[in-house]
Design an enzyme around this catalytic site. Structure first.
Site, PDB file in Angstrom:
ATOM      1  N   THR A 140     -44.258  10.496  33.439  1.00  0.00           N
ATOM      2  CA  THR A 140     -44.254  11.232  34.706  1.00  0.00           C
ATOM      3  C   THR A 140     -43.515  10.299  35.672  1.00  0.00           C
ATOM      4  O   THR A 140     -43.586   9.068  35.505  1.00  0.00           O
ATOM      5  CB  THR A 140     -45.681  11.513  35.229  1.00  0.00           C
ATOM      6  OG1 THR A 140     -46.318  10.252  35.444  1.00  0.00           O
ATOM      7  CG2 THR A 140     -46.514  12.319  34.234  1.00  0.00           C
ATOM      8  N   HIS A 141     -42.800  10.854  36.609  1.00  0.00           N
ATOM      9  CA  HIS A 141     -41.994  10.039  37.551  1.00  0.00           C
ATOM     10  C   HIS A 141     -40.995   9.110  36.829  1.00  0.00           C
ATOM     11  O   HIS A 141     -40.661   8.047  37.363  1.00  0.00           O
ATOM     12  CB  HIS A 141     -42.880   9.194  38.470  1.00  0.00           C
ATOM     13  CG  HIS A 141     -44.041   9.922  39.078  1.00  0.00           C
ATOM     14  ND1 HIS A 141     -43.969  10.579  40.292  1.00  0.00           N
ATOM     15  CD2 HIS A 141     -45.299  10.148  38.608  1.00  0.00           C
ATOM     16  CE1 HIS A 141     -45.135  11.143  40.554  1.00  0.00           C
ATOM     17  NE2 HIS A 141     -45.965  10.909  39.548  1.00  0.00           N
ATOM     18  N   GLU A 151     -23.930  16.343  30.108  1.00  0.00           N
ATOM     19  CA  GLU A 151     -23.552  16.281  31.530  1.00  0.00           C
ATOM     20  C   GLU A 151     -23.010  17.619  32.012  1.00  0.00           C
ATOM     21  O   GLU A 151     -23.269  18.032  33.151  1.00  0.00           O
ATOM     22  CB  GLU A 151     -22.524  15.172  31.749  1.00  0.00           C
ATOM     23  CG  GLU A 151     -23.148  13.799  31.577  1.00  0.00           C
ATOM     24  CD  GLU A 151     -22.132  12.669  31.630  1.00  0.00           C
ATOM     25  OE1 GLU A 151     -22.504  11.582  32.068  1.00  0.00           O
ATOM     26  OE2 GLU A 151     -20.968  12.874  31.228  1.00  0.00           O
ATOM     27  N   LYS A 201     -19.231  41.368  40.413  1.00  0.00           N
ATOM     28  CA  LYS A 201     -18.815  41.240  39.019  1.00  0.00           C
ATOM     29  C   LYS A 201     -18.412  39.833  38.599  1.00  0.00           C
ATOM     30  O   LYS A 201     -18.816  39.358  37.541  1.00  0.00           O
ATOM     31  CB  LYS A 201     -17.677  42.226  38.738  1.00  0.00           C
ATOM     32  CG  LYS A 201     -18.225  43.639  38.493  1.00  0.00           C
ATOM     33  CD  LYS A 201     -17.153  44.672  38.342  1.00  0.00           C
ATOM     34  CE  LYS A 201     -16.743  45.348  39.626  1.00  0.00           C
ATOM     35  NZ  LYS A 201     -17.777  45.694  40.596  1.00  0.00           N
ATOM     36  N   LYS A 242     -16.779   3.176  24.335  1.00  0.00           N
ATOM     37  CA  LYS A 242     -17.635   4.181  24.971  1.00  0.00           C
ATOM     38  C   LYS A 242     -17.917   5.384  24.100  1.00  0.00           C
ATOM     39  O   LYS A 242     -17.073   5.853  23.356  1.00  0.00           O
ATOM     40  CB  LYS A 242     -16.989   4.668  26.277  1.00  0.00           C
ATOM     41  CG  LYS A 242     -17.041   3.668  27.410  1.00  0.00           C
ATOM     42  CD  LYS A 242     -18.447   3.504  27.980  1.00  0.00           C
ATOM     43  CE  LYS A 242     -18.952   4.739  28.642  1.00  0.00           C
ATOM     44  NZ  LYS A 242     -18.926   4.756  30.063  1.00  0.00           N
ATOM     45  N   SER A 282     -13.807   7.178  25.979  1.00  0.00           N
ATOM     46  CA  SER A 282     -13.161   6.860  27.245  1.00  0.00           C
ATOM     47  C   SER A 282     -11.708   6.497  26.978  1.00  0.00           C
ATOM     48  O   SER A 282     -11.380   5.906  25.947  1.00  0.00           O
ATOM     49  CB  SER A 282     -13.894   5.679  27.889  1.00  0.00           C
ATOM     50  OG  SER A 282     -13.015   4.961  28.732  1.00  0.00           O
ATOM     51  N   GLN A 291     -18.084  45.073  45.198  1.00  0.00           N
ATOM     52  CA  GLN A 291     -17.117  44.686  44.164  1.00  0.00           C
ATOM     53  C   GLN A 291     -17.283  43.203  43.815  1.00  0.00           C
ATOM     54  O   GLN A 291     -16.879  42.765  42.750  1.00  0.00           O
ATOM     55  CB  GLN A 291     -15.701  44.969  44.672  1.00  0.00           C
ATOM     56  CG  GLN A 291     -14.610  44.658  43.680  1.00  0.00           C
ATOM     57  CD  GLN A 291     -13.291  45.290  44.093  1.00  0.00           C
ATOM     58  OE1 GLN A 291     -13.160  46.504  44.109  1.00  0.00           O
ATOM     59  NE2 GLN A 291     -12.332  44.464  44.459  1.00  0.00           N
TER      60      GLN A 291
HETATM   61  N1  ARG Z   1     -13.713  48.405  42.023  1.00  0.00           N
HETATM   62  C1  ARG Z   1     -14.801  49.018  42.712  1.00  0.00           C
HETATM   63  C2  ARG Z   1     -16.030  48.118  42.652  1.00  0.00           C
HETATM   64  O1  ARG Z   1     -16.112  47.334  41.793  1.00  0.00           O
HETATM   65  C3  ARG Z   1     -15.123  50.328  42.101  1.00  0.00           C
HETATM   66  C4  ARG Z   1     -15.829  51.262  43.026  1.00  0.00           C
HETATM   67  C5  ARG Z   1     -14.904  51.720  44.085  1.00  0.00           C
HETATM   68  N2  ARG Z   1     -15.542  52.660  44.933  1.00  0.00           N
HETATM   69  C6  ARG Z   1     -15.073  52.937  46.159  1.00  0.00           C
HETATM   70  N3  ARG Z   1     -15.760  53.805  46.845  1.00  0.00           N
HETATM   71  N4  ARG Z   1     -14.025  52.345  46.653  1.00  0.00           N
HETATM   72  O2  ARG Z   1     -16.914  48.193  43.459  1.00  0.00           O
END
Ligand code: ARG
Length: 487
Positions: free
Chosen positions: A172-173, A307, A342, A300, A294, A339
């Site tokens: 611990t620690h 890491e 994603k 090394k 290295s 958007q």
């Molecule tokens: N490329 C857009 C997104 O990922 C798709 C949806 C677009 N919808 C709109 N009402 N412009 O959000």
């Protein structure tokens, strides 16, 4: 799927008239700066197979509603199959004029079907499409992620099996605390991963809801059954509220929480491997194939994988923060801000797909220096608690036992000797309750063997733990092999 990025997007030579999903009410084309800002196809192209699966399901409900005749449905499905194959082979690719994956695929459909291709947009919007695509993508990739998590957990389990009774100084620690078995220690890194798997499955249950049919936000006036679409796409059910269906991104945020937590768990394992492989610890030696050298110091051997596990947790946590911050305060329903959900989600999937196999390989090939671990186990008076427990078993209140043992430790520290090297007379001087009998408990072996209760570090309970963990992993393998997205 052939990946695309900013640089690989080319001019649209096949159909010189730009395909746009929304040009009608606008006098001219978009400004260059707007087009460059809003384009997402360079990263959302990976949603193409899921978008096509959604299009197939949508074509079928349009036909069921009498909006496509059987011949049109047949041609539509054939064109979608052809487009899917063309996307997979790379013969159909998005161009710089395609705003997003939905635009690109509509262009591909129009190239194949002419005006019939335009019928597929009825009752559907990019808003419900993109929400559907991302759910499908993430549900699919959650299984792949689970497979890789299981491989890492299995590598840890395999090492744990070899070190069921290898003693180590538990900490611990980062200070030596009490002896543990190294198998127990390794399994302590497996349980968080098992809970991460459970979190993924739990997330999946909430994510198995289809938004398709919500349209832009209000549902559809056409007689299209969202429940049928949902079943066809492998969802458990369809949306209960069309506004919520297109407005929320909680499934992306929650996925990113799970991946961020996985990242944090991996960073802790990584940090320990960095310590264990240091000259100071010397507990573990990495296989040459899973260590780096290295450019200047020929001697090394560095634990770069460990890491990077530590380092990459930063971007995984960052992805979660980015999506939560993007969502905060957004009015219902869809806003273009969304958007931005994603790239962090894709990055989390990609990051873990790189990291987990490297970690699994590093763990399964590392050599544990049993001699060094065993020698370190009693160092730093790690058996002091055994003395206190021995006194408690003789009826001394723990508070006093703690005090007495502290005095014994101070004596040994001053004399630079071990706890079991104090003579009977000197033991008496420390406390009337101490005698030579205490030496029975002053071995690492006996301390470990004494820990027989469930979940504790003794070799017995650790063997039980191994059996249970192995069974659980077998169950997770079954879950991860389920395919949820129709091909
Ligand atoms: N490329 C857009 C997104 O990922 C798709 C949806 C677009 N919808 C709109 N009402 N412009 O959000």
């Amino acid at each position: 799927m052939v990946a695309v990025d900013d640089k690989s997007l080319t001019e649209n030579t096949a159909s010189p008239n730009r395909t746009s999903l929304w040009g009608g009410r606008f006098a001219g084309g978009p400004a260059e700066a707007l087009a460059r800002l809003s384009v997402s196809v360079q990263f959302d192209w990976r949603l193409a197979p899921y978008d096509i699966a959604g299009s197939r399901a949508h074509a079928r409900v349009l036909a069921a509603a009498g909006l496509l005749n059987p011949d049109e449905l047949g041609r539509m499905l054939a064109a979608l199959d052809d487009l899917e194959a063309a996307c997979a082979s790379g013969s159909f690719r998005p161009t710089i004029d395609d705003e997003d994956v939905h635009t690109a695929l509509e262009r591909g459909l129009l190239e194949r079907l002419g005006s019939l291709g335009g019928k597929l947009r009825a009752g559907r919007s990019r808003n419900d499409q993109v929400a559907t695509d991302l759910r499908l993508y993430l549900r699919d990739h959650a299984r792949g992620l689970a497979v890789r998590l299981i491989e890492l957990a299995a590598a840890l389990v395999e090492q744990a099996e070899r070190h069921l009774d290898t003693p180590a100084p538990g900490m611990t620690h980062v200070q030596h605390a009490q002896p543990v078995t190294f198998g127990h220690w390794l399994l302590a890194h497996v349980h968080p991963l098992l809970r991460d798997l459970d979190r993924l499955r739990d997330w999946d249950l909430r994510t198995a809801v289809s938004p398709l049919g919500a349209g832009a936000l209000a549902g559809s006036g056409l007689p299209l059954d969202p429940g049928v679409v949902a079943k066809e796409l492998g969802f458990e059910t369809s949306f209960a509220n069309s506004m919520d269906a297109v407005a929320d991104r909680d499934y992306a945020a929650e996925f990113l929480f799970v991946t961020a937590l996985i990242g944090v768990h991996l960073s802790r394992l990584g940090e320990e491997v960095v310590l264990w492989t240091s000259q100071e610890f010397g507990w573990v030696e990495l296989d040459d194939a899973f260590a780096t050298g290295s450019s200047i110091m020929p001697q090394k051997k560095n634990a770069d994988i460990a890491e990077l596990a530590r380092g990459k947790s930063g971007r995984l946590v960052g992805g979660l923060v980015a999506v939560l911050t993007m969502l905060k305060g957004l009015p219902l329903t869809y806003d273009r801000d969304m958007q931005e959900d994603k790239e962090p989600a894709f990055d989390a999937v990609d990051t873990l797909a790189l990291l987990l196999p490297a970690l699994a390989g590093m763990i399964s090939t590392m050599t544990v220096r049993v001699d060094r671990l065993a020698a370190a186990a009693p160092v730093g008076f790690t058996l002091a608690t055994e003395v206190a427990d021995w006194l408690v078993l003789k009826g001394v209140p723990f508070r006093d036992a703690h005090e007495i043992t502290g005095k014994l430790v101070a004596l040994c520290a001053a004399r630079e000797c071990a706890l079991d090297e104090v003579s009977d007379d000197d033991l008496r001087l420390v406390s009337e309750h101490l005698d030579g009998g205490v030496r029975q408990v002053l071995s690492v072996r006996s301390a470990l063997a004494a820990r027989t209760t469930p979940g504790s570090t003794g070799p017995g309970p650790v063997a039980d733990q191994l059996v249970s963990v192995t069974e659980q992993l077998a169950g997770w393998r079954e879950w991860a092999a389920e395919s949820v997205v129709p091909r």
